[in-house]
Design a protein around this motif. Structure first.
Motif, PDB file in Angstrom:
ATOM      1  N   GLN A 142       0.821  -1.214   0.000  1.00 20.71           N
ATOM      2  CA  GLN A 142       0.000   0.000   0.000  1.00 20.71           C
ATOM      3  C   GLN A 142       0.852   1.259   0.000  1.00 20.71           C
ATOM      4  O   GLN A 142       0.510   2.236  -0.664  1.00 20.71           O
ATOM      5  N   VAL A 169      -0.158 -10.347  -3.380  1.00 20.48           N
ATOM      6  CA  VAL A 169      -1.206  -9.352  -3.098  1.00 20.48           C
ATOM      7  C   VAL A 169      -2.465 -10.051  -2.583  1.00 20.48           C
ATOM      8  O   VAL A 169      -3.109  -9.608  -1.628  1.00 20.48           O
ATOM      9  N   TYR A 173      -3.919  -9.226   1.010  1.00 22.88           N
ATOM     10  CA  TYR A 173      -5.070  -8.329   0.995  1.00 22.88           C
ATOM     11  C   TYR A 173      -6.411  -9.013   0.712  1.00 22.88           C
ATOM     12  O   TYR A 173      -7.455  -8.385   0.842  1.00 22.88           O
ATOM     13  N   GLN A 176      -9.480  -7.292  -0.778  1.00 20.00           N
ATOM     14  CA  GLN A 176      -9.088  -5.923  -1.127  1.00 20.00           C
ATOM     15  C   GLN A 176      -8.070  -5.910  -2.272  1.00 20.00           C
ATOM     16  O   GLN A 176      -7.598  -4.840  -2.664  1.00 20.00           O
ATOM     17  N   VAL A 180      -6.005  -2.775  -4.299  1.00 14.80           N
ATOM     18  CA  VAL A 180      -4.553  -2.575  -4.260  1.00 14.80           C
ATOM     19  C   VAL A 180      -4.001  -2.478  -5.687  1.00 14.80           C
ATOM     20  O   VAL A 180      -3.191  -1.601  -6.000  1.00 14.80           O
ATOM     21  N   ASP A 183      -4.796   0.802  -7.146  1.00 16.62           N
ATOM     22  CA  ASP A 183      -3.911   1.842  -6.615  1.00 16.62           C
ATOM     23  C   ASP A 183      -2.502   1.734  -7.191  1.00 16.62           C
ATOM     24  O   ASP A 183      -1.809   2.736  -7.346  1.00 16.62           O
TER      25      ASP A 183
END
Lengths: 327, 512
Positions: A142, A169, A173, A176, A180, A183
């Motif tokens: 993040q 990842v 996560y 989520q 990620v 982002d």
């Protein structure tokens, strides 16, 4: 004149049969075979005992090797496939193209139970950077996503590091993961088909960080006496990779293939792999690791999905990744 | 009548073969697509394909207007050469251009060095802007030449009339030049759009991820990365439908040959001076730098590498030469047969235009699916590449030949019929000498395009068996830039050399 030509032609046609040197074909990824890779040393070492000719065939990065094998199916000329990892082994087994192999002793940090494959090295994925240019590297995925750092990553469809990052990842996560990736999207300069392309681009100055291994800086330190490369330590943990080799059921040289896999897991090949593939050995040699490896970062937490879980997660994770990066 | 039957015979079978190849591939693909549900990433590839092609077409056409206008109304030393060079990108291998573009606009290139020196952030070449930049590099020259033709086709009396009436420049533009532009621009947009729809090598090298993947690239990835035959078939079907629809929609637009020769005429009037002169100079200089800098970079980067050539270079070169020569031969013979028959049959013309609806990866995937049960793709890489290249260059060649074939038909068909000459004699003494010029030019185009093609070979080639463009792409991927540069230099020299040689042979034969 004509008979001479004919004789020469016949001799030429017959020569492979006369020579009687059996050929062992190893299908592997493209960074295994160059002069600086493990390929030449492994080939030389095994040929010294086997009375055979080892020939490498490459097909991009590790995941593309599996696609290549599926394409060739049972017609494949390969005897051994080298360079898949545990994210792909369940899928590889499902093709029915692999034959069981003898287990080899190992010192892996995780238990390894797969009757079809022999592990030959392992490592942790990490983002590698130039510590003379970047002084405060990110400490998590993040943080990386929130930064302006430019990264180059590999395509999870063709490359095992690319797939490893996807699983990394996902493992950290969970639900989520898509966010990620969304982002991270503006940090990604480009997605390369394999590790070689990505690492080459990083070294040429094309990005601030590259997805590689915690062990990659050891190459620069030991082989080039250059301490400027480091791997960023992420508090959330690092995903592991266990690289494996297997024997094809359709191989014409099953005994040679078995011998090759045993050689690969043995001390000589294991020692060579450390400083040519720049990974941790599947079985640590008695002499321990070369000087310089003690400088590498040690993840506090290691992550690894089981082969079955990875196979189950892969399709959806790739779709999620493609969708997040398509926006 | 007997004569006619003999001539229609081979053309008939040829057109059936082409139809079977194109429509058979499409049917094969449609049958093999396991599901008709497009994943979000497939939609993204479709959207990106259309979006980048639209942008490339619009930008190429928009920049071509001032460039062509400046070239039309100015005379300067080197103008003739510059106009000739505008034809070069058409036969320039895509990988070579990408290598040149990377060395000018890439992270290590002079553009970014200048930006960093000015305290600005560096620009990344990967993604939409890289893809569009490369497409504009290829298509701006084509669009400029097409428009230059348009300007030269305006009767000079109109300009004189407008001037003697004392019309201001803006009114002259509106009433004399705009009608030509309005007629030309839709055709130019359609051509560039269609070319960019099937872009593969550019997206492969400059795309940089799922965000900027074209359908062609997605087909390749579905096959080579995932070995998902159903998905590859679905994507290829989508690509075929898209190209067929655009080809049909633009069929009514009259398309000029943007790469035909002969572009010089005396000026119709005195060109404007003052700021317009400065503007024209700036435009011409910028266009010349934009087009020449990447080419120059390839030469400069490639020369040092010639001392240390990569492994497998000569094998790859030989393979590419074989592909180029055979597909040029096949395409030239086939296009001559079809063009002669098309003067009497609309069906033949239609068959010759059919490949426009296909693309390299669509045909490649169709053949891949058809042949895979019988042979390994690697074993047929060369014949398939030759077949696909020859087929895809056919429409261009037939278009080149058709006007002159019609002329020939009108002038000589009665004469040869009344003499009762056998077809071989007609071909030898009547047809070939009169069509030598477009035939040589067409063979040159076909050879150069096949020499530089990076499409279907990427699908079929294994570890060994690379062609020269594929070798350049692999060396680039491995960041062995000096070796890539050297191989690119050899590739571009051979491509231009083949084109020049065939064109030359055609002209010689025509003049003799």
């Amino acid at each position: 004149m004509n008979t001479k030509l004919l004789a020469a032609g016949l001799a030429f046609l017959a020569s492979p049969a006369l020579a009687e040197t059996p050929v062992l074909t190893v299908l592997t990824y493209d960074s295994f075979t160059p002069e600086w890779g493990p390929g030449p040393a492994i080939e030389k070492g095994f040929e010294a005992t086997c009375g055979c000719d080892v020939q490498y065939v490459t097909a991009g990065d590790g995941a593309a090797v599996l696609a290549r094998l599926k394409l060739e199916g049972a017609q494949s000329k390969a005897d051994v496939v080298l360079g898949l990892d545990t994210n792909l082994t369940a899928d590889a087994t499902a093709t029915g193209l692999f034959a069981p192999v003898a287990a080899q002793p190992n010192t892996l940090p995780v238990p390894f139970e797969d009757a079809n494959f022999v592990p030959f090295d392992w490592g942790y994925f990490a983002f590698v950077y130039d510590n003379t240019k970047l002084t405060t590297p990110p400490k998590s995925m993040q943080e990386l996503a929130a930064s302006d750092l430019k990264i180059v990553i590999e395509d999870p469809r063709s490359s095992t590091p690319g797939l490893g990052l996807l699983m990394w990842v996902k493992a950290v996560y969970g639900d989520q993961a898509a966010q990620v990736w969304a982002d991270l999207a503006d940090n990604i300069v480009t997605v390369t088909p394999g590790w070689s392309e990505a690492y080459g681009m990083f070294l040429e100055g094309g990005a601030d960080m590259v997805l590689s291994y915690t062990t990659s800086p050891a190459y620069h330190l030991i082989a080039e006496n250059d301490a400027s490369k480091s791997a960023a330590l992420f508090d959330e943990g690092h995903y592991m990779q266990v690289e494996v080799a297997g024997k094809l059921a359709a191989s014409q040289q099953p005994a040679l293939a078995d011998a090759f896999l045993a050689y690969l897991a043995g001390d000589e090949a294991q020692a060579a792999l450390i400083t040519t593939n720049w990974m941790y050995p599947a079985k640590t040699p008695a002499a321990g690791l070369p000087k310089g490896f003690e400088t590498l970062i040690q993840p506090a937490k290691s992550l690894l999905m089981s082969a079955a879980d990875a196979q189950g997660a892969r399709g959806a994770a790739i779709e999620e990744w493609q969708t997040a990066l398509s926006k | 009548m007997a004569n006619r039957a003999v001539q229609i015979g081979p053309a008939f079978w040829l057109s059936l073969t082409i139809a079977a190849l194109i429509l058979g591939s499409a049917a094969m693909l449609a049958l093999r697509a396991e599901s008709w549900a497009l994943a979000p990433s497939d939609w993204a590839a479709l959207r990106f394909t259309v979006w980048q092609a639209s942008l490339s077409a619009l930008i190429s056409a928009a920049l071509a207007i001032p460039t062509a206008r400046a070239l039309f109304r100015r005379r300067f030393p080197g103008r003739e050469l510059l106009i000739r060079l505008l034809a070069a990108p058409f036969v320039l291998p895509v990988v070579v251009a990408v290598l040149g573009i990377l060395s000018i606009f890439g992270r290590q290139g002079p553009l970014n060095a200048a930006l960093v020196a000015l305290g600005l952030p560096p620009l990344s070449i990967f993604g939409l802007h890289g893809v569009v930049l490369a497409h504009v590099f290829f298509n701006l020259p084509l669009a400029t030449r097409m428009l230059l033709h348009g300007w030269q086709a305006i009767p000079s009396e109109r300009f004189r009339l407008a001037q003697s009436l004392g019309l201001p420049a803006s009114a002259q533009f509106l009433h004399v030049e705009w009608p030509m532009l309005r007629g030309q621009i839709p055709g130019i947009l359609a051509v560039v759009f269609l070319i960019c729809l099937t872009s593969f090598a550019v997206a492969l090298t400059l795309g940089g991820g799922p965000k900027s993947s074209t359908l062609e690239l997605a087909i390749y990835q579905a096959l080579r990365f995932e070995f998902d035959l159903g998905r590859a078939a679905l994507l290829a079907t989508l690509q075929f439908v898209l190209c067929a629809a655009v080809t049909l929609a633009s069929a009514r637009l009259t398309l000029q040959q943007g790469f035909a020769a002969g572009l010089d005429r005396p000026l119709a009037l005195r060109p404007p001076r003052g700021w317009r002169l400065a503007g024209d100079v700036l435009i011409i200089v910028l266009a010349a730098v934009f087009l020449l800098a990447p080419l120059l970079a390839v030469v400069v980067k490639g020369l040092p590498g010639l001392a240390n050539l990569p492994n497998g270079l000569w094998e790859a070169t030989l393979r590419s030469l074989v592909i180029a020569l055979i597909s040029a031969g096949v395409a030239t013979a086939a296009s001559l047969t079809l063009a002669l028959a098309a003067t009497r049959s609309r069906f033949m013309e239609l068959a010759a235009m059919l490949p426009l609806a296909a693309s390299s990866l669509v045909l490649g995937t169709g053949l891949f699916l058809a042949l895979r049960p019988f042979v390994t793709p690697e074993a047929v890489a060369l014949p398939v590449t030759i077949l696909v290249n020859a087929t895809l260059t056919l429409p261009f060649l037939v278009r080149l030949l058709l006007p002159e074939a019609r002329q020939l038909q009108a002038d000589y068909s009665r004469l040869t019929a009344s003499l009762g000459l056998p077809p071989a004699t007609v071909l030898r003494y009547v047809t070939l000498p009169r069509l030598a010029r477009p035939l040589g030019y067409g063979a040159g185009l076909a050879a150069a395009l096949s020499m530089g093609d990076l499409g279907v070979i990427a699908l079929f080639a294994g570890d060994s068996g690379a062609t020269l463009p594929l070798l350049v792409q692999r060396l680039m991927g491995a960041y062995r830039m000096t070796q890539a540069g050297a191989a690119a230099l050899i590739l571009v020299t051979l491509s231009f050399g083949l084109f020049w040689a065939f064109d030359r042979i055609g002209s010689r034969y025509a003049d003799a």
